[in-house]
Design an enzyme around this catalytic site. Structure first.
Site, PDB file in Angstrom:
ATOM      1  N   CYS A  34     -14.391  60.704  20.298  1.00 18.14           N
ATOM      2  CA  CYS A  34     -14.314  60.069  21.615  1.00 18.14           C
ATOM      3  C   CYS A  34     -12.881  59.967  22.117  1.00 18.14           C
ATOM      4  O   CYS A  34     -12.653  59.700  23.288  1.00 18.14           O
ATOM      5  CB  CYS A  34     -14.952  58.686  21.594  1.00 18.14           C
ATOM      6  SG  CYS A  34     -14.124  57.546  20.482  1.00 18.14           S
ATOM      7  N   CYS A 103     -17.528  52.402  16.884  1.00 18.40           N
ATOM      8  CA  CYS A 103     -16.393  51.696  17.495  1.00 18.40           C
ATOM      9  C   CYS A 103     -15.911  50.578  16.575  1.00 18.40           C
ATOM     10  O   CYS A 103     -14.717  50.306  16.485  1.00 18.40           O
ATOM     11  CB  CYS A 103     -16.801  51.132  18.850  1.00 18.40           C
ATOM     12  SG  CYS A 103     -17.728  52.296  19.872  1.00 18.40           S
TER      13      CYS A 103
HETATM   14 FE1  FES Z   1     -14.916  55.662  20.890  1.00 22.45          FE
HETATM   15 FE2  FES Z   1     -16.112  53.366  21.206  1.00 22.45          FE
HETATM   16  S1  FES Z   1     -16.614  55.239  22.152  1.00 22.45           S
HETATM   17  S2  FES Z   1     -14.494  53.839  19.895  1.00 22.45           S
END
Ligand code: FES
Length: 128
Positions: A34, A103
């Protein structure tokens, strides 16, 4: 609702947010998928984490997780901070959606990295 009130609260009002000058340990971790980045700062006195702060460039769950993690390790022995798991962080937030669990992993890793940095700087051997 997708997110618990606690997640929303820590997202909107992050605790211990910001850079720490002359921290005793700094840990930076990221999630390649991400692209989110988390930085954790700790101050240690007599083996106790007397202060902690964080900067997170990332999603709301990552911000809430790091905020909660700082509250969970503040005032605790370094060893206890090392034992903090992402599960414990997520539970303290009254849960995270399944696809947001990673996360909270960032928070666990950031705390570990900060402790490791503190250990390295002070020549303390880390127990396996
Ligand atoms: Fe990457 Fe939450 S989407 S840490």
């Amino acid at each position: 609702m997708l997110y618990s009130e606690k997640v929303m609260d820590h997202f909107r009002h992050p605790r211990n947010l910001g850079k720490m000058e002359d921290a005793d340990g700094i840990g930076e971790v990221g999630n390649a998928k991400c692209g989110d980045i988390m930085k954790m700062y700790i101050r240690v006195e007599n083996d106790i984490i007397t202060d902690v702060s964080f900067c997170t460039f990332g999603c709301g769950s990552a911000i809430a997780s790091s905020s909660m993690a700082t509250e969970m390790i503040k005032g605790k022995p370094v060893k206890e901070a090392l034992a903090l798991t992402n599960k414990a962080v997520a539970e303290a937030l009254d849960g995270l959606p399944a696809h947001k669990m990673h996360c909270s992993v960032l928070a666990e890793e950031a705390v570990r990295a900060a402790v490791k940095d503190y250990y390295d700087k002070n020549g303390i051997a880390q127990e396996p």
